[in-house]
Enzyme design. Structure first.
Site, PDB file in Angstrom:
ATOM      1  N   ASP A  14     -14.948  -7.788   7.086  1.00 34.15           N
ATOM      2  CA  ASP A  14     -16.072  -8.730   7.155  1.00 34.15           C
ATOM      3  C   ASP A  14     -15.798 -10.021   6.391  1.00 34.15           C
ATOM      4  OD1 ASP A  14     -17.501  -6.669   8.491  1.00 34.15           O
ATOM      5  OD2 ASP A  14     -17.958  -5.795   6.541  1.00 34.15           O
ATOM      6  N   LYS A  17     -12.907 -13.042   9.741  1.00 37.33           N
ATOM      7  CA  LYS A  17     -11.633 -13.227  10.461  1.00 37.33           C
ATOM      8  C   LYS A  17     -11.857 -13.771  11.868  1.00 37.33           C
ATOM      9  CE  LYS A  17     -10.584  -8.895   9.779  1.00 37.33           C
ATOM     10  NZ  LYS A  17     -11.597  -8.463   8.795  1.00 37.33           N
ATOM     11  N   GLY A  41     -16.249  -5.722  13.692  1.00 35.66           N
ATOM     12  CA  GLY A  41     -17.385  -6.545  14.079  1.00 35.66           C
ATOM     13  C   GLY A  41     -17.079  -7.990  13.771  1.00 35.66           C
ATOM     14  N   HIS A  42     -16.677  -8.729  14.790  1.00 30.04           N
ATOM     15  CA  HIS A  42     -16.400 -10.150  14.597  1.00 30.04           C
ATOM     16  C   HIS A  42     -17.486 -10.925  15.334  1.00 30.04           C
ATOM     17  CE1 HIS A  42     -11.843  -9.172  14.243  1.00 30.04           C
ATOM     18  NE2 HIS A  42     -12.534  -8.813  13.199  1.00 30.04           N
ATOM     19  N   GLN A 236     -10.618  -4.886  10.409  1.00 31.43           N
ATOM     20  CA  GLN A 236     -10.757  -4.292   9.078  1.00 31.43           C
ATOM     21  C   GLN A 236      -9.888  -5.087   8.081  1.00 31.43           C
ATOM     22  OE1 GLN A 236     -10.054  -1.700  11.759  1.00 31.43           O
ATOM     23  NE2 GLN A 236     -12.206  -2.079  12.093  1.00 31.43           N
TER      24      GLN A 236
HETATM   25  P1  IMP Z   1     -14.250   3.950  10.214  1.00 28.82           P
HETATM   26  O1  IMP Z   1     -13.274   2.851  10.465  1.00 28.82           O
HETATM   27  O2  IMP Z   1     -15.449   3.899  11.116  1.00 28.82           O
HETATM   28  O3  IMP Z   1     -13.591   5.297  10.199  1.00 28.82           O
HETATM   29  O4  IMP Z   1     -14.834   3.748   8.733  1.00 28.82           O
HETATM   30  C1  IMP Z   1     -14.044   3.881   7.567  1.00 28.82           C
HETATM   31  C2  IMP Z   1     -14.417   2.856   6.504  1.00 28.82           C
HETATM   32  O5  IMP Z   1     -14.043   1.572   6.965  1.00 28.82           O
HETATM   33  C3  IMP Z   1     -15.927   2.778   6.219  1.00 28.82           C
HETATM   34  O6  IMP Z   1     -16.103   2.436   4.866  1.00 28.82           O
HETATM   35  C4  IMP Z   1     -16.383   1.616   7.105  1.00 28.82           C
HETATM   36  O7  IMP Z   1     -17.554   1.008   6.622  1.00 28.82           O
HETATM   37  C5  IMP Z   1     -15.165   0.695   6.981  1.00 28.82           C
HETATM   38  N1  IMP Z   1     -15.026  -0.217   8.131  1.00 28.82           N
HETATM   39  C6  IMP Z   1     -14.532   0.065   9.351  1.00 28.82           C
HETATM   40  N2  IMP Z   1     -14.511  -1.039  10.124  1.00 28.82           N
HETATM   41  C7  IMP Z   1     -14.970  -2.038   9.368  1.00 28.82           C
HETATM   42  C8  IMP Z   1     -15.149  -3.448   9.595  1.00 28.82           C
HETATM   43  O8  IMP Z   1     -14.847  -3.999  10.637  1.00 28.82           O
HETATM   44  N3  IMP Z   1     -15.653  -4.162   8.536  1.00 28.82           N
HETATM   45  C9  IMP Z   1     -15.950  -3.588   7.348  1.00 28.82           C
HETATM   46  N4  IMP Z   1     -15.786  -2.294   7.096  1.00 28.82           N
HETATM   47  C10 IMP Z   1     -15.303  -1.526   8.093  1.00 28.82           C
END
Ligand code: IMP
Length: 435
Positions: A14, A17, A41-42, A236
């Site tokens: 977040d 990017k 989430g972009h 991420q």
């Molecule tokens: P997962 O990717 O859904 O397995 O989540 C694993 C961890 O990564 C959790 O803490 C999520 O909140 C975090 N996470 C996954 N994708 C994002 C993103 O795009 N932005 C921020 N945090 C993310």
């Protein structure tokens, strides 16, 4: 020689990017997602329109470009259809889109398993962990397999058998209540006929929307041989990397630079890595966060920066910028430059703090620790900088920024030894200062 670029998150995701990729995409031919899935989430803002993107590369809004969903990405074809249909509805201008035949597919049981077991980490519940788990244990289903309906049907039946047992065990282990079990809608979610039709139709729809299923690695290999350049869009971030992040509070892929090579099947020679740094820090989900502000200042940052998840809507945890982790991200990714985003959100703070080191027990260190306990116990050592009150959202040039904002940027440069080349001062495409 033409330079390829990579945009990589330096914090916990977040960082903004999407906006940086959207800007840089204009200078490249191909924009590639190499890891992760619809957990990303972009948001790209064009005029009055907001485009929240989850799986689509942020270059999708450029008609003359090619976007690639690469080998290392995991795909939910059903949500990808809705995402693409929304873009098609709102704009006629979009890029060519290639989808890797090697990519792993997120199945309903992956989402169910994540929904039951992802709570400790605080996952997005999009099935990310279980899909990568099954890929590694050689139980996954790849895009090319779904396209062969008969083969897919056969594999699905076999996968459903052990997944049904596994889900029953998880339900028991996590002591789900009857209401929680009902919410999972296991009967319809795990019905083989429904799954085959839904997935097969979703891929057909993607085809009619113009998506090309192919060996994206072969296409990219050709691109790098021509005089064309690639922009690699990390989703991420470094601290969420399965190896280099805050394990186990991480995602299941490699958002760091190495992910590019395993997630695209190419090795671009001239690659410049740009680390994206939010001007403060946020984290969504659980895990260590040394500079977290669980107080009024954190709340002020959350409201001013609208820090609520694009994918899940969850309020993000907020805190001061932490240069210990930015320097760690520099090392892990071999960063060449930084893009600072959301600087405008810091307007109106009397003083601004930046962590420059940690105290762990009686030791002072600038190295990001490996141990989770040490990360949790680290006491950040701050430098306090003067704030500014001016609204900087209309600034077009670096020289138009208040002196204190310039000092803030230059402090980051001096502490990281990296040039800041881009500065975000608002969500719009043009609210970006090239330094
Ligand atoms: P997962 O990717 O859904 O397995 O989540 C694993 C961890 O990564 C959790 O803490 C999520 O909140 C975090 N996470 C996954 N994708 C994002 C993103 O795009 N932005 C921020 N945090 C993310």
């Amino acid at each position: 020689m033409h330079t390829h670029q990579a945009v990589i998150g330096t914090q916990w995701g977040d960082e903004g990017k999407g906006k940086v990729v959207d800007y840089l995409a204009a200078q490249h031919d191909v924009i590639i997602r190499y890891q992760g899935g619809p957990n990303a989430g972009h948001t790209v803002v064009l005029g009055k329109k907001k485009f929240p993107l989850h799986l689509l590369p942020s270059g999708i809004l450029y008609p003359a470009k090619t976007c690639v969903i690469g080998d290392g990405v995991i795909v939910n074809p059903v949500t990808l259809v809705s995402e693409l249909e929304r873009i098609v509805d709102q704009t006629k201008h979009r890029a060519r889109l290639l989808l890797s035949l090697r990519a792993q597919v997120i199945m309903p049981w992956h989402e169910i398993r994540d929904g039951i077991a992802g709570g400790v980490v605080g996952t997005t519940k999009k099935g990310i962990g279980p899909t990568y788990t099954d890929a590694v244990s050689r139980e996954g289903i790849r895009v090319y397999e779904v396209l062969d309906k008969k083969g897919f049907q056969k594999k699905l039946i076999q996968q459903l058998k052990w997944n049904t047992l596994l889900i029953q065990a998880l339900v028991k282990y996590h002591e789900l209540t009857q209401t929680e079990i009902k919410k999972l809608k296991l009967k319809s979610q795990l019905d083989p006929k429904i799954i085959v039709e839904t997935y097969f139709q979703a891929f057909k729809r993607l085809e009619t929307l113009g998506v090309e299923f192919c060996d994206t690695s072969a296409v990219l290999n050709q691109v790098t041989k021509k005089n064309q350049t690639c922009l690699f869009e990390g989703a991420q971030a470094t601290l969420l990397d399965i190896t280099y992040g805050d394990y186990p509070f991480v995602t299941s892929s490699h958002p760091t630079i190495g992910g590019i090579y395993i997630g695209t099947g190419i090795r671009p020679v001239n690659l410049e890595a740009i680390g994206v740094v939010k001007a403060y820090a946020t984290r969504v989900g659980n895990g260590p966060f040394a500079t977290e502000l669980d107080n009024g200042i954190g709340e002020k940052l959350r409201q001013a920066g609208q820090e609520f998840g694009t994918t899940t809507g969850r309020p993000r945890r907020c805190g001061w910028l932490d240069l210990v982790i930015i320097n760690y991200a520099k090392r892990i990714n071999g960063l060449n430059a930084l893009a600072i985003t959301k600087l405008d959100i810091l307007s109106g703070f009397e003083t601004i703090r930046v962590a420059v080191a940690y105290q762990i027990d009686s030791e002072i260190t600038q190295e990001y620790p490996i141990s989770l306990t040490q990360k949790q116990e680290a006491v950040p050592l701050y430098r306090e900088l003067e704030g500014w009150t001016e609204d900087i959202s209309q600034a077009k040039k670096y020289s138009e920024l208040p002196k204190a904002a310039q000092t803030y940027i230059e402090f980051i440069e001096s502490q990281t030894g990296l040039p800041v080349t881009l500065i975000g001062v608002g969500p719009e495409r043009n609210q970006l200062i090239v330094k």
